[in-house]
Design an enzyme around this catalytic site. Structure first.
Site, PDB file in Angstrom:
ATOM      1  N   SER A   1       6.553   2.974  -1.489  1.00 12.98           N
ATOM      2  CA  SER A   1       5.723   4.092  -1.012  1.00 12.98           C
ATOM      3  C   SER A   1       5.520   5.026  -2.188  1.00 12.98           C
ATOM      4  O   SER A   1       6.303   5.009  -3.145  1.00 12.98           O
ATOM      5  CB  SER A   1       6.437   4.820   0.129  1.00 12.98           C
ATOM      6  OG  SER A   1       5.841   6.080   0.381  1.00 12.98           O
TER       7      SER A   1
ATOM      8  N   TYR B   1      14.316   8.758   3.434  1.00 14.84           N
ATOM      9  CA  TYR B   1      13.220   7.791   3.268  1.00 14.84           C
ATOM     10  C   TYR B   1      12.879   7.636   1.784  1.00 14.84           C
ATOM     11  O   TYR B   1      12.748   6.512   1.284  1.00 14.84           O
ATOM     12  CB  TYR B   1      11.995   8.258   4.047  1.00 14.84           C
ATOM     13  CG  TYR B   1      10.804   7.335   3.919  1.00 14.84           C
ATOM     14  CD1 TYR B   1      10.773   6.123   4.588  1.00 14.84           C
ATOM     15  CD2 TYR B   1       9.708   7.690   3.133  1.00 14.84           C
ATOM     16  CE1 TYR B   1       9.682   5.269   4.479  1.00 14.84           C
ATOM     17  CE2 TYR B   1       8.614   6.847   3.014  1.00 14.84           C
ATOM     18  CZ  TYR B   1       8.605   5.637   3.693  1.00 14.84           C
ATOM     19  OH  TYR B   1       7.510   4.805   3.567  1.00 14.84           O
TER      20      TYR B   1
END
Length: 246
Positions: free
Chosen positions: A140, A153
């Site tokens: 990401s 995350y």
């Protein structure tokens, strides 16, 4: 992309979003796909649409090592080989560390970290033996910087980056001819945001994604681009995000 014809690609997180879009695009290009996700009905429906000749699927959980081993066994049984792994499954239940959502932290570690490791552990013996293979992992843009409200995350996605960069260097030193690609998507209109608990932050993020988020097919094209390169070309990093995203 003639280079994709006949390639056998394992895809985790294949029941929706980027995984589903990638499966569709690969089959269009003549590749064969082995699909993994927990939702059996969605996998079965997707496989029925794409055709039994080019698709196999197994309802499976990336947090279970035996499930990933069974996926590789299925690929060998139906298609005789494994050319590539696209470790795409991931979750993002966001929140500040001060909120103390320990179960969410654990879930992200299980899926985003262990899920990638278990999938790699399942395919590596096959790839090393044949001295050929390609491992692609969805990180990401959060794996390239710090994002408040998403510390765990971010940590899992930074782990993916460090893992694949280190593994690529090992593969070069060991002469195994294995390639790696880390994908860093920005805002993409998938079900990832569904794992965030209702909040003002979630509402704002959803509005942003709806306004500027990319279609999953954009990331699927990036995956196909990396896979279609000649054996002596390694597309190691691909950042793909909306032009309006900072």
């Amino acid at each position: 992309m003639e280079q994709l014809a006949g390639k056998v690609v394992l895809i985790t997180g294949a029941s929706s979003g980027i995984g589903e879009a990638t499966a569709r695009r690969l089959v269009e290009q003549g590749a064969k796909v082995v699909l993994s996700a927990r939702r059996k009905e969605r996998l079965a429906a997707l496989a029925a649409q794409l055709g039994a000749e080019q698709v196999a699927f197994l309802p499976s959980d990336v947090t279970r090592r035996e499930d990933m081993e069974a996926l590789v066994f299925l690929a060998r049984e139906k298609f005789g080989k494994v050319d590539a792994l696209f470790a795409n499954a991931g979750v993002m239940p966001a929140g500040n560390l001060s909120e103390w959502k320990v179960e969410d932290w654990t879930n992200m570690v299980e899926v985003n970290i262990k899920g990638v490791l278990y999938a790699m552990a399942a395919v590596l013996p096959e790839m090393i033996a044949q001295k050929r293979g390609h491992i692609l992992v969805t990180s990401s843009v959060a794996g390239t910087r710090a994002v408040p409200g998403n510390a765990v995350y971010c940590g899992t996605k930074h782990f993916v980056r460090a893992l694949l960069e280190s593994f690529r260097a090992e593969a070069v030193l060991e002469g195994t001819n294995l390639r790696t690609t880390i994908l860093y998507p920005g805002a993409v209109q998938t079900e990832l945001l569904h794992t965030i608990a209702p909040s003002e932050t979630k509402t704002a993020v959803e509005a942003f994604y709806q306004a500027v988020g990319l279609a999953p097919e954009v990331i699927a094209e990036a995956v196909c681009y990396a896979l279609a390169q000649p054996e002596n070309v390694d597309v190691s990093d691909l950042v793909v995000r909306p032009s309006r995203e900072r």
